[in-house]
Design an enzyme around this catalytic site. Sequence first.
Site, PDB file in Angstrom:
ATOM      1  N   LYS A  87       0.831  -1.202   0.000  1.00 30.57           N
ATOM      2  CA  LYS A  87       0.000   0.000   0.000  1.00 30.57           C
ATOM      3  C   LYS A  87       0.868   1.255   0.000  1.00 30.57           C
ATOM      4  CE  LYS A  87      -2.368  -1.246   3.657  1.00 30.57           C
ATOM      5  NZ  LYS A  87      -1.912  -2.650   3.829  1.00 30.57           N
ATOM      6  N   CYS A 171     -11.598   1.161  17.392  1.00 30.54           N
ATOM      7  CA  CYS A 171     -10.403   0.361  17.127  1.00 30.54           C
ATOM      8  C   CYS A 171      -9.368   0.334  18.234  1.00 30.54           C
ATOM      9  CB  CYS A 171      -9.756   0.775  15.801  1.00 30.54           C
ATOM     10  SG  CYS A 171      -9.126   2.460  15.754  1.00 30.54           S
ATOM     11  N   GLY A 383      -4.247   1.086  14.028  1.00 32.86           N
ATOM     12  CA  GLY A 383      -4.534   0.894  12.616  1.00 32.86           C
ATOM     13  C   GLY A 383      -4.590   2.167  11.808  1.00 32.86           C
TER      14      GLY A 383
END
Length: 800
Positions: A87, A171, A383
Amino acid sequence: MSTATTDRRTFLKTAALASATAAIAGERAFGLPVLNNDAASSVQWHKAPCRFCGTGCHVQVGVEDGKVVAIAGDQRADVNKGLLCVKGYHVGMILYGQDRLTTPLLRQGNEYVPISWEQAIDTVAQRIMNAPERFAFYGSGQWTIPEGFAAQKFMKGGLGNNHIDPNARLCMASAVTGFLATYGVDEPAGCYADLDNCDVLIMWGNNPAEMHPVLFSRVIDRRSRGDEITLIDISTRRTRTTEHCQHYLEMKGHGDLAIANGIAHLLLKNDTYDKQFVEQYCNFRAQGDTPNLFGEAISFDEYRKRMEKYTPEYVEDCSGVPADKIRMLADLFGRRDVRITSLWCMGMNQHTAGTAINCLVHGVHLLSGHFGKPGDAPTSLTGQPSACGTVREVGTLAHALPGGRVVANAEHRKQAEQYWNVPEGRINPQPGYHTVKMWEQFCTPASAGGDIDTLWVQVTNPGQTLPNLNKLFNAKKNQPEKFLIVSEVYPTATTQLADLILPAALWVEKNGIFGNSERRTQQWFKMVDPPGSARDDCWQTIAVAHRLLELGHSGMRDRDGKFIFNVADDNGNDVPAWEWEHYYDVNVDKALFEEYRQFTRLKHKDLAPYEEYVRERGLRWPVVQQDDGTWRETKFRFVSFDDPYVEDGRDIQFYHSTTNDDRAQIWFYDWQPPAEVPDESFPFMLTTGRVLEHWHSGTMTRRVGPLSRAMPRAYVEVNPDDAMTLGIKTGDMVLVESRRGGIELPAWINGRGRPPRGTVFVPFFDETVLINDVTLDAHDPFSKQPDYKKSAVRVRKISG
């Protein structure tokens, strides 16, 4: 060729293949190695942190003719040492999707009509002005530090409204409560150097080979150099991480609670716990009649008594992990000749007992003395690129203030009001709504008690990422009194229900500062212009605040009568930063950051001046000034060899101890089953997560051709034996259905991940099949973080 070398090459091959794919497809290849800023080169290179996960890799961004044309790993960066994941090598492409939002859009009936920015800002301000107390702001760990600080000050220091919360509630909130309950202060004590020094690496329910591949590669690289490292994967399904591990401990949902207690039980029984460490540095706690993050003191003998039932056999019954594997873990933690690092992410955090399991894993490290030395560390990963820097440090949570302060504490409110220079009493002492409650109130009709009417979303996609979407998002439909404002870069599941869409600048189209998972603060400058009339999120917040000032809202003035976002140039002249034409006349990021820096010293999270971050590839706080005027970062907290706040003569000092005695807390929590378990009607357990190629809801990565082609759509992983029973083959369309909703998607059997019998896995990146129509919204009682990992479902083949 050695197995270690093969592992390293296999692991890194993905990134190389991705760059090759871009070139073959006729697209400009990202990841160019030659970086020359000279007159002969038309490409100019600049530093920035990657836009994706919380690792905080540094990239070199190549700009030519006002466009990002190339990306390379930054070899000067300690985080990634020149390496990027698949990515990261393609991060520049996220700016150039064909469907970028470029002008404000207002819903009129079933259509959107373009409007001016002046009208858009006025529309937002008028909605807030009509009912400030019924307004909420929803942001994320993708807000930059200045963006989050501006939102905080606008809401809490301006409107006196605490209904601000981030998607990071979904998260990493349980990691926060775990750190606070254990040490009295948030965020890891160690850093990524622990990965370079540990002898044992334990993954507690996470998959770093795909989710944090650059960090995982540091460990694989050590093996290629001949280091012996024991890798242990504790998980509910086999993943690419499992392939690199000597031990795979397959557990049932919530089995981690029992496993941690089983390790503690054996450390006590075998007398292999670190007596000196515990006696000098630890207390013992458990919950009392009124559960909270402080709990009640218990004695060591009481702690030992409560742990007695967690024999290896009992733990095997609760967790599904063989008793011998529990003994193996306890034997490792009982050794003094090895260093152990624990890593975790969503598996422990997205958990209805998330605070408990975070506390228990910290407790195992404290009880065994595997703490405070390089390689001995309990470490949570994040994340999002600034879940730590913006959410956890700036405090963009419904109960929090910058600098580790909380709104419920009168002294904390007074400190914030002084730093913000707003009148005493401006900050509301009542915590606002956490994420799940915020969206529940927004989706509930006013006549039924829904007291949030206007909600502004920035830098996130809740229409895809909230749990139980039919309840918490889709229920907004057909409620004309509810008004949803969305600042976005692309059309998303969230913009589909928006009443007003504001086009936003993305990544290097604006100035920014992130804070990564190892307490590293990272700065970059704007490099290219956003498309059309897209504008910075921070500017949008300031412009709305100034329009409220013009409309007469008293909260938009400080105690001196000035605008709360008053910004001056180097000569002391006021700059109208709320006017887009003048926003970049001065560095607004720098002004906000320097104002925020005052807060960071309140809880020993000191940040250096802005210009220090301009020069560096990030600095880990606390950053303190030396006698010679230079600024020194801190790699390891609470230890005398590195932390400047540890008193002379102390080896370890937990100086924010909740018991005010410089001790950390070892907690006892009982095992408990998940909130929802399979039954006859819904016989499978669903877990959700991410994939290597896509990041979160795929808003950016699905518009990057090589990534989208490599992983074009979501799927459901099914155990081969279950598939045979159900007559399902790879590629068959399958219905996955819970009590809340269902989706149809293709099956993948024996793919990357291999779930055990009775379990299925679905990634959440694909907006065409929203798995969160299916997930449960039950959440941890302390952190309020939902459990996306354990929902009871049924599975049925639709077509082959």
